[in-house]
Design an enzyme around this catalytic site. Structure first.
Site, PDB file in Angstrom:
ATOM      1  N   GLU A 124       3.841   3.597  -1.876  1.00 14.13           N
ATOM      2  CA  GLU A 124       4.538   1.761  -2.735  1.00 14.13           C
ATOM      3  C   GLU A 124       4.214   0.935  -2.582  1.00 14.13           C
ATOM      4  OE1 GLU A 124       4.538   1.230  -6.663  1.00 14.13           O
ATOM      5  OE2 GLU A 124       5.843   2.544  -6.582  1.00 14.13           O
ATOM      6  N   VAL A 127       0.291  -2.097  -2.125  1.00 12.85           N
ATOM      7  CA  VAL A 127      -0.353  -2.469  -3.498  1.00 12.85           C
ATOM      8  C   VAL A 127       0.045  -4.131  -3.641  1.00 12.85           C
ATOM      9  CG1 VAL A 127      -1.483  -2.821  -5.415  1.00 12.85           C
ATOM     10  CG2 VAL A 127      -2.406  -0.690  -3.969  1.00 12.85           C
ATOM     11  N   ILE A 131       6.188  -5.257  -5.759  1.00 13.37           N
ATOM     12  CA  ILE A 131       5.932  -4.518  -7.362  1.00 13.37           C
ATOM     13  C   ILE A 131       6.001  -3.109  -7.609  1.00 13.37           C
ATOM     14  CG2 ILE A 131       4.972  -5.048  -8.835  1.00 13.37           C
ATOM     15  CD1 ILE A 131       3.766  -8.431  -7.872  1.00 13.37           C
ATOM     16  N   LYS A 200      -7.160  -2.723  -1.691  1.00 15.85           N
ATOM     17  CA  LYS A 200      -5.899  -2.436  -3.164  1.00 15.85           C
ATOM     18  C   LYS A 200      -6.791  -2.015  -3.888  1.00 15.85           C
ATOM     19  CE  LYS A 200      -2.748  -6.471  -0.853  1.00 15.85           C
ATOM     20  NZ  LYS A 200      -2.199  -7.389  -1.515  1.00 15.85           N
TER      21      LYS A 200
END
Length: 405
Positions: A124, A127, A131, A200
């Site tokens: 998680e 990227v 967020i 990303k």
């Protein structure tokens, strides 16, 4: 549950801090079983550190500890992180990471290994830092066909562009300020040339469309050619310049993916994202545009995402989450320069008449102090290759894509 952390830099130390300071809330989310850091792997010495007894320089201490079920990899880079992660997965340990370079380059192999050995590989934090984006795309937007993604994915470049826009700084001064504030490294190449954003984009594209995308498939342009003059021209039409990673669905077996400066008009959810903040806009056919916004980097924001993955992995030690993507191919990512039509901003040493003779009617822009022999204008929609052909014989200074997000 015993866990381990590999790497004790900014993110790794943050992971340990979050685990220790949020023990109560973590326990509630793991059915009363807290996470306990058993090992911290780092080749450096940390004399006097309160966690000194947990440090090891031997990876095998983690690999061979049967009580350690989940490991956070915060080492960065591809090696030895890839080798260590592969060995951990094969040993039946789940691994979570914030390492975008590793996921972009080796994510497919690591996901396949995790599947084979019945464990989880989660990322998680790779990227958007703090967020939430990977899990929402995988779960909350699962009913949508994703049509496109556009993201401000690098806080350093966004800070630099914000200072150029709001304070009218030259690029070099804005970069120096970013370095002084700790937002940019002494060697800022990965940020300002777009490589960080490219990695990303690879992860987002792979997740959104189910096939692995590698960094060498994503055309990447940084912000080093953006000037105050460009900023002023774009401001005259109520727009701003952002470094965007863009992904567009073409067909079931084709996508376009690229990183470049782009003009975003005021009113877009992306236009007001300033300084070191990031935002990722996902366009689904059922939900429309959804924007995820927050701090895309930093010690505790990134660590919070890593620990959230550790909690998720701890809750799934008996079963593997259905998560990941399949293999891609060399021709999966198309050449956007020949397939995607869009308007362009162009600045050139030329005349109005010469531009009209090549482009027809265009929207000319103006700025304070504009030289008599300089023109700036917005073209109709065309591919980048078509633009390049039209600009032959014209002494252009800069071109910037105009996005529809």
């Amino acid at each position: 549950m015993k866990v381990a952390v590999m790497g004790y830099g900014t993110v790794g130390s943050g992971v340990v801090e979050v685990i220790e300071s949020h023990r109560a809330v973590i326990s509630k989310r793991t059915d009363g079983e807290p996470l306990e850091v058993a090992h911290i792997l780092d080749l450096r010495d940390f004399p006097g550190d309160e966690r000194e007894a947990l440090f090891t320089k031997d990876f095998n201490d983690i690999l061979n500890d049967g009580e350690v079920k989940v490991v956070a990899e915060a080492m960065g880079g591809v090696n030895p992180a890839y080798d260590f992660t592969m060995k951990l997965l094969k040993a039946g340990k789940s691994v979570v990471t914030s390492n975008k370079e590793l996921v972009a380059q080796k994510g497919l192999e690591l996901l396949e290994t995790a599947k084979e050995y019945g464990v989880n590989y989660l990322f998680e934090a790779s990227v958007g830092g703090g967020i939430p984006i990977i899990r929402p795309m995988d779960q909350c937007l699962a009913a949508n066909n994703i049509e496109g993604i556009a993201g401000i994915l690098n806080g350093t470049t966004n800070f630099i562009l914000t200072r150029m826009i709001e304070d009218k700084m030259e690029f070099s001064k804005a970069l120096k300020l970013a370095q002084e504030n700790g937002y940019a490294e002494q060697d800022p190449t990965a940020d300002i040339e777009g490589f960080d954003a490219c990695r990303k984009v690879c992860i987002l594209a792979s997740l959104a469309f189910g096939k692995h995308v590698y960094p060498n498939q994503v055309e990447t342009e940084g912000i080093t050619n953006i000037t105050r003059e460009d900023v002023s021209y774009i401001a005259s039409i109520n727009g701003v310049i952002k470094l965007l990673g863009q992904i567009k669905y073409i067909s079931e077996d084709k996508i376009a993916a690229f990183v470049s400066p782009a003009v975003v008009f005021n009113g877009s959810q992306l236009a007001s994202v300033n300084d070191v903040f990031n935002a990722i806009l996902v366009r689904g056919d059922a939900v429309g545009d959804v924007c995820f916004y927050g701090r895309g980097a930093g010690k505790l924001p990134t660590a919070s995402a890593v620990v959230a993955d550790m909690v998720d992995a701890a809750k799934h030690t008996e079963r593997r989450k259905i998560f990941g993507w399949g293999a891609g191919s060399e021709d999966y990512v198309v050449d956007y320069k020949t397939t995607i039509s869009m308007p362009f901003y162009v600045r050139a040493k030329s005349s109005v008449g010469a531009i009209k003779s090549v482009f027809g009617e265009v929207k000319f822009l103006s700025r304070y102090g504009q030289p008599a022999d300089e023109v700036a204008f917005i073209t109709d929609k065309m591919t980048e290759n078509e633009l390049k052909n039209k600009l032959e014989g014209i002494k252009f200074i800069n071109t910037i894509k105009i996005t529809d997000y």
